[in-house]
Design a protein around this motif. Structure first.
Motif, mmCIF file in Angstrom:
data_model
loop_
_atom_site.group_PDB
_atom_site.id
_atom_site.type_symbol
_atom_site.label_atom_id
_atom_site.label_comp_id
_atom_site.label_asym_id
_atom_site.label_seq_id
_atom_site.Cartn_x
_atom_site.Cartn_y
_atom_site.Cartn_z
ATOM 1 N N VAL A 177 -1.502 2.356 -6.538
ATOM 2 C CA VAL A 177 -2.330 2.956 -5.497
ATOM 3 C C VAL A 177 -2.674 1.924 -4.432
ATOM 4 O O VAL A 177 -3.076 0.795 -4.747
ATOM 5 N N VAL A 202 0.217 6.483 -2.680
ATOM 6 C CA VAL A 202 0.585 6.306 -4.082
ATOM 7 C C VAL A 202 2.094 6.130 -4.229
ATOM 8 O O VAL A 202 2.878 6.868 -3.630
ATOM 9 N N THR A 203 2.476 5.161 -5.046
ATOM 10 C CA THR A 203 3.862 5.013 -5.480
ATOM 11 C C THR A 203 3.908 5.339 -6.962
ATOM 12 O O THR A 203 3.238 4.694 -7.770
ATOM 13 N N THR A 204 4.662 6.366 -7.308
ATOM 14 C CA THR A 204 4.762 6.736 -8.715
ATOM 15 C C THR A 204 5.926 6.001 -9.372
ATOM 16 O O THR A 204 6.983 5.805 -8.762
ATOM 17 N N THR A 207 -1.284 10.830 0.330
ATOM 18 C CA THR A 207 -1.928 12.024 -0.213
ATOM 19 C C THR A 207 -2.722 12.791 0.838
ATOM 20 O O THR A 207 -3.019 13.967 0.646
ATOM 21 N N GLN A 227 4.155 -4.061 -13.366
ATOM 22 C CA GLN A 227 4.315 -3.155 -12.232
ATOM 23 C C GLN A 227 5.342 -3.674 -11.236
ATOM 24 O O GLN A 227 6.078 -2.883 -10.637
ATOM 25 N N VAL A 279 1.125 4.694 -11.903
ATOM 26 C CA VAL A 279 1.205 4.714 -10.442
ATOM 27 C C VAL A 279 0.677 3.403 -9.876
ATOM 28 O O VAL A 279 -0.059 2.670 -10.544
ATOM 29 N N ASN A 324 7.354 7.162 -12.067
ATOM 30 C CA ASN A 324 8.118 8.183 -12.792
ATOM 31 C C ASN A 324 9.584 8.115 -12.343
ATOM 32 O O ASN A 324 9.895 8.393 -11.184
ATOM 33 N N ASP A 349 -4.463 5.542 -12.876
ATOM 34 C CA ASP A 349 -3.522 5.740 -13.976
ATOM 35 C C ASP A 349 -2.538 4.578 -14.050
ATOM 36 O O ASP A 349 -2.205 3.956 -13.034
ATOM 37 N N ILE A 362 -3.334 10.565 -10.856
ATOM 38 C CA ILE A 362 -3.515 9.388 -10.003
ATOM 39 C C ILE A 362 -4.672 8.541 -10.534
ATOM 40 O O ILE A 362 -4.560 7.328 -10.672
ATOM 41 N N LEU A 422 2.577 14.075 -7.715
ATOM 42 C CA LEU A 422 2.440 12.773 -8.354
ATOM 43 C C LEU A 422 1.973 12.828 -9.796
ATOM 44 O O LEU A 422 2.122 11.859 -10.532
ATOM 45 N N GLN A 435 12.232 1.124 -9.624
ATOM 46 C CA GLN A 435 11.969 2.426 -9.007
ATOM 47 C C GLN A 435 12.537 2.502 -7.596
ATOM 48 O O GLN A 435 13.139 3.506 -7.203
#
Length: 398
Positions: A244, A265-267, A279, A19, A242, A269, A239, A226, A223, A26
């Motif tokens: 959290v 949340v940081t995604t 959120t 991560q 992401v 993607n 998930d 989550i 997002l 990211q």
């Protein structure tokens, strides 16, 4: 049941390392977008708290003609879909495999090849229908794109096709079951995957009594997935796509594990790099890992809304103002504004958790920051409820 992939059973050290690497990449992608101008670089997840929190209102304010995604994603030409959520606010989407990552949730629910999923999420403007269709494709299930409404036609299709799974809001399945009963049609639905509303325990029990295992996930249009339930039924597993954080409402400051706060949340993607996206929902970290063998962090699920802005004596009091009160006084651990009604007038009490303290000094800060006068009360550390509220409205409106 085998897990969806090897990511679900990684050690904490393996996950943290992966991560950290994904987050650095990211943030670098985000820094190239106009919406993230001036965003600092990061070296690891530990640097996240130095980054600003991004709110849905920020996205909405940045969007407009010529900038439909507000500079927080690339051009629309790079996406397969664009959706409109209430606000209005626009979100991009792609047909790429499991773009919203909901397949992980469906797999945890035992859905796969040979299943027929009646997808009762809307396919119109909002992305929910496409989110769950994408997830069903990822696990090899066949989809009946039913959308919402027309319950008589829906139960006939479910009966004729031998639908095995329901996807939709928690309460609409009950509507379909009752419509099937009224029509004398037997259904083969044995599993339900739900989101977009509260799954009350009584409703889950109702489905269980009908032979339907019902599990829920926490997902948003922005997002994707989550967190999600597994058959272990102990909180929601975060998930793998992401990161959290649980923070004090109105701030970006993380709260201790177990304390209720806002979900940020940081995604990961790469197509839509939302960094520290608030959120507006409340939850808390659930210690330990799931008995199902998935090792990622767990949260307790949805525990209310973090946007507690309240009008008292004609003035708006906001969570970030309460955070300012705490920041002004090093000895204060937490604060809580309580609005009540006495003699047809608003009464405001501000409770400060601290060892000692001067009520006069604290009262002056209340007047300066909140622009209101109120009763100041010093309470013992740990005495305020652990419910995520920093503004509590006790007034009755009925």
């Amino acid at each position: 049941m085998t897990h969806f992939d090897s990511l679900e059973t990684r050690s904490a050290a393996q996950r943290a390392l992966a991560q950290d690497r994904a987050l650095v990449a990211q943030v670098a992608r985000a820094r190239a977008l106009p919406g993230y101008a001036g965003l600092p670089e990061v070296a690891s997840r530990a640097d996240l708290t130095a980054l600003p929190v991004l709110r849905k209102s920020d996205l909405a304010a940045a969007q407009g003609p010529g900038a439909p995604l507000g500079g927080y994603a690339g051009a629309l030409a790079g996406f397969d879909h664009v959706f409109q959520s209430p606000g209005p606010i626009y979100e991009p989407g792609k047909m790429a495999a499991d773009w919203w990552r909901v397949g992980r949730f469906l797999h945890a629910c035992g859905i796969g090849r040979g299943d027929i999923v009646q997808n009762c999420f809307s396919y119109h403007l909002t992305p929910a229908g496409m989110i769950f269709e994408s997830g069903a494709r990822a696990v090899g299930a066949t989809v009946l794109p039913a959308g919402t409404g027309q319950s008589e036609l829906q139960v006939r299709a479910a009966h004729d096709l031998g639908v095995t799974c329901y996807a939709g809001t928690p309460d609409y399945l009950k509507v379909l079951l009752e419509a099937a009963d009224a029509a004398g049609l037997a259904l083969s639905i044995s599993r339900a995957v739900v989101s977009g509303g509260a799954l009350f325990p009584s409703l889950r029990t109702y489905y269980k009594d009908r032979g339907i295992a019902c599990l829920q996930c926490y997902a948003t249009a922005d997002l994707g997935l989550i967190a999600y339930e597994s058959p272990a039924m102990e909180g929601m597993i975060v998930d793998e796509g992401v990161i959290v954080e649980i923070v004090t409402p109105g701030t970006g400051a993380p709260v201790p594990d177990g304390q209720v706060g806002e979900v940020v949340v940081t995604t990961l993607n790469p197509d839509y790099p939302l960094i520290r996206f608030a959120t507006g929902d409340l939850s808390a970290v659930l210690p330990g890992s799931s008995p199902c063998g998935r090792t990622n962090m767990r949260i307790k699920g949805w525990m209310g809304r973090a946007d507690q802005t309240t009008k008292i004596k004609g003035m708006f009091v906001r969570p970030e103002q309460v955070a300012q009160l705490v920041a002004r006084h090093p000895g204060v651990r937490r604060a809580r504004v309580i609005a009540e009604r006495t003699g047809e007038q608003d009464v405001m009490t501000v409770c400060f958790e601290c060892d000692g303290g001067d009520e006069t000094v604290l009262g002056a800060s209340v007047s300066e920051v909140l622009k209101l006068r109120g009763v100041v009360r010093i309470v013992a550390p740990g005495s305020l409820p652990n419910d995520g509220l920093v503004i509590e409205d006790r007034r009755k409106y009925d």
